[in-house]
Design an enzyme around this catalytic site. Sequence first.
Site, PDB file in Angstrom:
ATOM      1  N   HIS A  57       0.813  -1.222   0.000  1.00 51.37           N
ATOM      2  CA  HIS A  57       0.000   0.000   0.000  1.00 51.37           C
ATOM      3  C   HIS A  57       0.849   1.276   0.000  1.00 51.37           C
ATOM      4  CE1 HIS A  57      -2.915   3.047   1.010  1.00 51.37           C
ATOM      5  NE2 HIS A  57      -2.380   3.206   2.203  1.00 51.37           N
ATOM      6  N   HIS A  81       3.867   7.083   5.224  1.00 54.20           N
ATOM      7  CA  HIS A  81       2.673   7.757   5.743  1.00 54.20           C
ATOM      8  C   HIS A  81       1.925   6.990   6.834  1.00 54.20           C
ATOM      9  CE1 HIS A  81       0.275   5.379   2.800  1.00 54.20           C
ATOM     10  NE2 HIS A  81      -0.735   5.631   3.599  1.00 54.20           N
ATOM     11  N   GLU A  85       1.478   5.837  12.522  1.00 57.92           N
ATOM     12  CA  GLU A  85       0.152   5.418  12.962  1.00 57.92           C
ATOM     13  C   GLU A  85       0.114   3.917  13.299  1.00 57.92           C
ATOM     14  OE1 GLU A  85      -2.442   7.214  13.538  1.00 57.92           O
ATOM     15  OE2 GLU A  85      -3.988   5.671  13.758  1.00 57.92           O
ATOM     16  N   ASP A  86       0.746   3.113  12.470  1.00 61.23           N
ATOM     17  CA  ASP A  86       0.545   1.657  12.575  1.00 61.23           C
ATOM     18  C   ASP A  86       1.723   0.854  13.111  1.00 61.23           C
ATOM     19  OD1 ASP A  86      -1.935   2.088  11.520  1.00 61.23           O
ATOM     20  OD2 ASP A  86      -1.377   1.566   9.471  1.00 61.23           O
ATOM     21  N   ASP A 156      -3.186   8.553  -1.302  1.00 61.58           N
ATOM     22  CA  ASP A 156      -3.491   7.466  -0.379  1.00 61.58           C
ATOM     23  C   ASP A 156      -4.924   6.982  -0.619  1.00 61.58           C
ATOM     24  OD1 ASP A 156      -3.489   5.807   1.937  1.00 61.58           O
ATOM     25  OD2 ASP A 156      -4.239   7.460   3.182  1.00 61.58           O
ATOM     26  N   ASP A 279     -23.656  15.236 -25.685  1.00 60.66           N
ATOM     27  CA  ASP A 279     -22.221  15.507 -25.795  1.00 60.66           C
ATOM     28  C   ASP A 279     -21.406  14.597 -24.879  1.00 60.66           C
ATOM     29  OD1 ASP A 279     -23.445  16.803 -23.731  1.00 60.66           O
ATOM     30  OD2 ASP A 279     -22.044  18.463 -23.668  1.00 60.66           O
TER      31      ASP A 279
HETATM   32 MN    MN Z   1      -2.714   4.676   3.871  1.00 57.73          MN
END
Ligand code: MN
Length: 379
Positions: A57, A81, A85-86, A156, A279
């Site tokens: 990812h 990124h 956080e993880d 992301d 169109d």
């Molecule tokens: Mn992400």
Amino acid sequence: MEAFCDKAKTIHTIEEAIVLLWEAIPTPSASTTEALALAIKAHEGQTRKSGEPYSIHPILVAVITAKISNDEMMVQAALLHDVVEDTSYTIEELEEAFGADVAHMVEGLTKIIEIRDEEFVSTGSDDRLINSALTFRKMLIASIKDVRVLVIKLCDRLHNMLTLDALNSEKQRRISEETLVVYAPIAHRLGISKLKNYLEDLSFYYIYPEDYEVIDTYIQKNAQNLQMKLNTFVQQVKMYMLQNGFDEDEFEVFGRVKHYYSIYLKMQRKGVSIEEVLDLLAIRILVQEPLQCYKVLGLMHLSFTPLISRFKDYVAVPKENGYKTIHTTLFSKEGIIEAQIRTQEMHQLAEYGVAAHWKYKEGSSQVNLKMVREPTLST
Ligand code: MN
């Protein structure tokens, strides 16, 4: 970018993702290589909902970021990124390894997750969802000072949307609604139509699958016919231009079918069926100088009958997000076709918006923050 979006769904290993990254950045700096190594190491053992290694990812988010901006600091921030956080890594550790700039961007991206947790309810009635999404969007624009962070966030989100098939249908719908209400308008505000159109079409596919199907079936069934009309029209336009003083290497003409979500909006607005949308086709004429836009415009209006109520001169009066292009709708033997006339430079700005500054390194690298601060984003 088109090729990448098709390819993204077929990437299942870290190695395949890395190939795409080095295709996008053929001569990476040592820091970028290091950021890649850290992302892989930090996310080791983690998997996505699809069961694939998690680091695919951030690597693919970095690929999209590279395609949008060419700024390696942003690419590094994209790679990292989700690390704070993880995983157990801290902002301080990232700052030490990659410098304050990259660390700040990662911090901003981590902050977005916090704002989202506070402001965005992902369950409940549709009204509640829309309201909280609007609040979230406002908070996001007000609190993220660095436009680069928003751009990476959009990349992301695009990768999340490209891999939404792994989730259940309820989640697909919720995430798509959030994308349509929060992220596509931000992409619009930043002038990055490339991201905006993908985000809209992917959301549209999950939120209104039947309507998507109707449009897709019609376009697929008529693909050959539409392509033939486009080719004929493009050839005619080229011929008129060559006969009227333009050199072959001075301009480009492209034809395309409009993006699905914009067709859908038109059907809704006018209460018509896909057969009645006249169109579906548009061409783009790219020239060198602003004044040439008007010469082309004159040529088009003298060669085909314009639908004058649809004429828009965004070259003389640019849109709020900086967009410049002349729009005119023409009647031809092939039917009604929209023509967009712009210079190469205006084209880059229309496709990449604020990111065009980083991508093409022309003019100022100072990005006008005012244009994203606008609290009243249209959906
Ligand atoms: Mn992400």
